[in-house]
Enzyme design. Structure first.
Site, PDB file in Angstrom:
ATOM      1  N   HIS A  87       0.694  -1.281   0.204  1.00 32.88           N
ATOM      2  CA  HIS A  87      -0.026   0.108   0.117  1.00 32.88           C
ATOM      3  C   HIS A  87       0.651   1.581  -0.062  1.00 32.88           C
ATOM      4  O   HIS A  87       0.573   2.165  -0.309  1.00 32.88           O
ATOM      5  CB  HIS A  87      -1.189   0.196   0.792  1.00 32.88           C
ATOM      6  CG  HIS A  87      -1.731  -0.940   0.615  1.00 32.88           C
ATOM      7  ND1 HIS A  87      -2.691  -1.214   2.148  1.00 32.88           N
ATOM      8  CD2 HIS A  87      -2.924  -0.949   0.274  1.00 32.88           C
ATOM      9  CE1 HIS A  87      -3.720  -2.391   1.490  1.00 32.88           C
ATOM     10  NE2 HIS A  87      -4.438  -1.345   0.139  1.00 32.88           N
ATOM     11  N   CYS A 147      -0.066  -3.992 -18.053  1.00 31.79           N
ATOM     12  CA  CYS A 147      -0.788  -3.202 -16.906  1.00 31.79           C
ATOM     13  C   CYS A 147       0.623  -3.202 -15.687  1.00 31.79           C
ATOM     14  O   CYS A 147      -0.672  -3.002 -14.711  1.00 31.79           O
ATOM     15  CB  CYS A 147      -2.118  -3.661 -16.672  1.00 31.79           C
ATOM     16  SG  CYS A 147      -2.548  -5.310 -17.164  1.00 31.79           S
TER      17      CYS A 147
END
Length: 567
Positions: free
Chosen positions: A194, A492
């Site tokens: 994160h 991606c």
């Protein structure tokens, strides 16, 4: 390059892993260690009351996270809400009560429960392994609450500084004051943590996996490079001035580039955004980019107690597609499984969830989930002007690609595609892509499976370096297969956002690059300073290297001085 040992001298150059581009210089602000239970904590006299207080502490943490989410931007909001859900988990609460009943004190019981769940999360791997830092932060905050201590976190400061920590939980990263935080350095963390995701989204340069980071004294001036992962402790004035000049030149150069992605000789390379929800879409839709290369739909499912209905999904997808009228939106269908368990799609425990019934394999086991999702995507596409393309995760065989494509087209969606993240699919790309309209390389998982290295295992970060020549070989095989099939192939994964590596990927044959929006300008600039032939030479240089460091240095040495001077 291996990380510098923790016993390295205070001053000097250290090597970590760059996860958010840009450079920074400033004094260190150290984040205090998490709150721990006191040693030999007294046993709770009233177990029921202690249990109630411990659960109340978790609920307080959840409410605090939810309050923070209301003030955060789109990406941070989703992260904070997901973390608050962990704090509300009744199974976690029951574990605390169990440990209280075994004769432990309240703070100790919370800590034991957190350790127990952290072990489970790490065993599950994937999404849940990435949440271990969040889980431990919840535990530290709950412990502080029951002990009547201040919540852990970043201390107050008024001078622009660089945050240094063991790791940063989403509650901290998401609410950082960008006017005061020049950069982030952590000893732990990873490329998909994160901290990495939010720092890149917020445009804060960041380096993770820096050995000895937490030993750098508060107030010490340091410089960091979020592209290369280099951190210099107590840099000399000339180095600081040089970095500042480079940063100013980079900002000026990036401000001048705009429009569709193009090589210097006009070869089109679509520049796209990775998004995770409607709020992300609304922000990305206002940016100078060509659409979305990866819309992760998991958030629609992970927070739901029951399978989302056709109507519920249609409304969410409509909100995502609306900002991209006339532009592409590539949707990844539900990527879940034992590593991202859903209450309404539980296929049971697996010995190795990362290699189990996840992604498309889950959809094949529970086809009604996929069918409803495809119906909702088709309905939302009809309501908007977006160019909707739908791809499946974890495709390994031609038969799987064919099975998926038939169902996508049967629902009125004309552009099915597949994720190429399993080496088998990369090696057989010409046949796999013959069944669909496009492919997209998920380089994070592709590296994990190619190198047999858990992407959440920090000690294996060098094996998971996207510059690994072995991984580039697999990408080259996939690109060659796509060329044979006459189908476009994009990227991606994390690799797409590295300006130098983006040139290599283009040289290997990819036609689109999808990344965090904060990285698009850097990649656009890199493309505009290189011809296609030059990109192909850079790709050959990377493939000829023996190590990720060697590959990067070879490409850096052969890239245009105009770009290298800004990196």
């Amino acid at each position: 390059m291996a990380a510098t040992s923790a016993s390295a001298p205070t001053a000097g150059v250290r090597q970590g892993v760059g996860v958010s581009p840009g450079s920074a210089y400033g004094p260190v602000v150290r984040v205090a260690a998490p709150v721990q239970p006191p040693q030999n904590e007294a046993v709770a006299e009233d177990t029921a009351a202690a249990s109630e207080a411990a659960i109340a502490s978790f609920m307080f943490v959840a409410e605090d996270l939810e309050a923070r989410s209301a003030q955060a931007d789109a990406t941070a909001r989703d992260v904070l809400k997901a973390t608050a859900m962990i704090a509300r988990d009744r199974a976690l609460h029951r574990a605390v009560t169990k440990h209280l009943g075994e004769g432990n004190g309240p703070a100790t019981s919370i800590n034991l429960a957190i350790d127990e769940f952290a072990a489970k999360f790490e065993a599950l791997g994937g999404y849940f392994a990435e949440r271990v830092t969040d889980l431990r932060d919840i535990g530290s905050r709950a412990i502080a609450r029951v002990l009547g201590l201040p919540a852990p976190g970043v201390p107050s400061f008024s001078v622009p500084s660089i945050i240094v920590a063991e790791d940063l939980a989403p509650a901290e990263t998401a609410t950082l004051d960008r006017s005061l935080v020049l950069g982030i350095v952590t000893r732990a963390g990873g490329r998909t943590s994160h901290t990495a995701i939010l720092a890149a989204q917020m445009g804060i340069p960041a380096v993770v996996q820096l050995a000895g980071a937490t030993e750098i004294p508060a107030g010490t001036p340091i410089s960091l490079d979020g592209d290369t992962g280099e951190v210099v402790v107590s840099p000399d004035p000339e180095a600081v001035a040089s970095q500042r000049l480079r940063r100013e030149r980079r900002a000026a150069a990036l401000a001048e580039v705009s429009g569709p992605g193009r090589t210097q000789d006009g070869h089109p390379i679509a520049l796209l955004a990775n998004i995770g929800g409607a709020e992300d879409a609304e922000l990305a839709g206002a940016e100078d980019l060509e659409g979305v290369g990866l819309f992760r739909t998991e958030f629609v499912f992970l927070s739901a107690a029951h399978a989302p209905t056709l109507e519920e999904q249609t409304e969410v997808y409509r909100r995502v597609f609306t900002p991209f009228d006339g532009r592409r939106v590539v949707v990844r269908t539900l990527d879940a499984g034992a590593d991202k368990p859903l209450a309404f799609a539980d296929l049971g425990e697996e010995e190795n969830p990362a290699l189990g019934r996840r992604g498309l394999r889950l959809s094949q086991a529970l086809p009604e989930l996929l069918e409803t999702q495809l119906q909702a995507l088709a309905a939302a596409a009809r309501l908007t002007g977006a160019d909707v393309r739908v791809m499946a995760p974890m495709v390994a065989t031609v038969a799987e690609a064919r099975w998926f494509a038939e169902r996508v087209r049967a629902n009125g969606l004309p552009k099915p595609g597949v994720m190429i993240e399993v080496p088998a699919a990369a090696l057989r790309a010409s046949q796999v892509l013959a069944e669909v309209e496009f492919g997209s390389l998920g380089t994070n998982d592709l590296a994990q499976y190619t190198m047999a290295a858990d992407r959440m295992e920090g000690e294996l970060s060098e094996l998971l370096d996207p510059w690994q020549p072995g991984v580039l070989d697999v990408i080259a095989a996939a690109a060659n297969g796509a060329k044979q099939a006459g189908k476009p192939l994009g990227v991606c994964g994390e690799s797409a956002g590295d300006p130098l590596l983006a040139l290599v990927l283009v040289g290997l044959g990819v036609s689109s690059l999808s990344m965090a929006t904060s990285k698009i300008r850097g990649v656009r600039l890199a493309l505009k300073t290189h011809t296609m032939e030059h990109c192909e030479r850079l790709a050959a240089a990377a493939l000829a290297a023996e190590s990720p460091a060697g590959a990067r240095e070879a490409v850096r040495a052969a890239a245009t001085p105009e770009l290298v001077a800004l990196l």
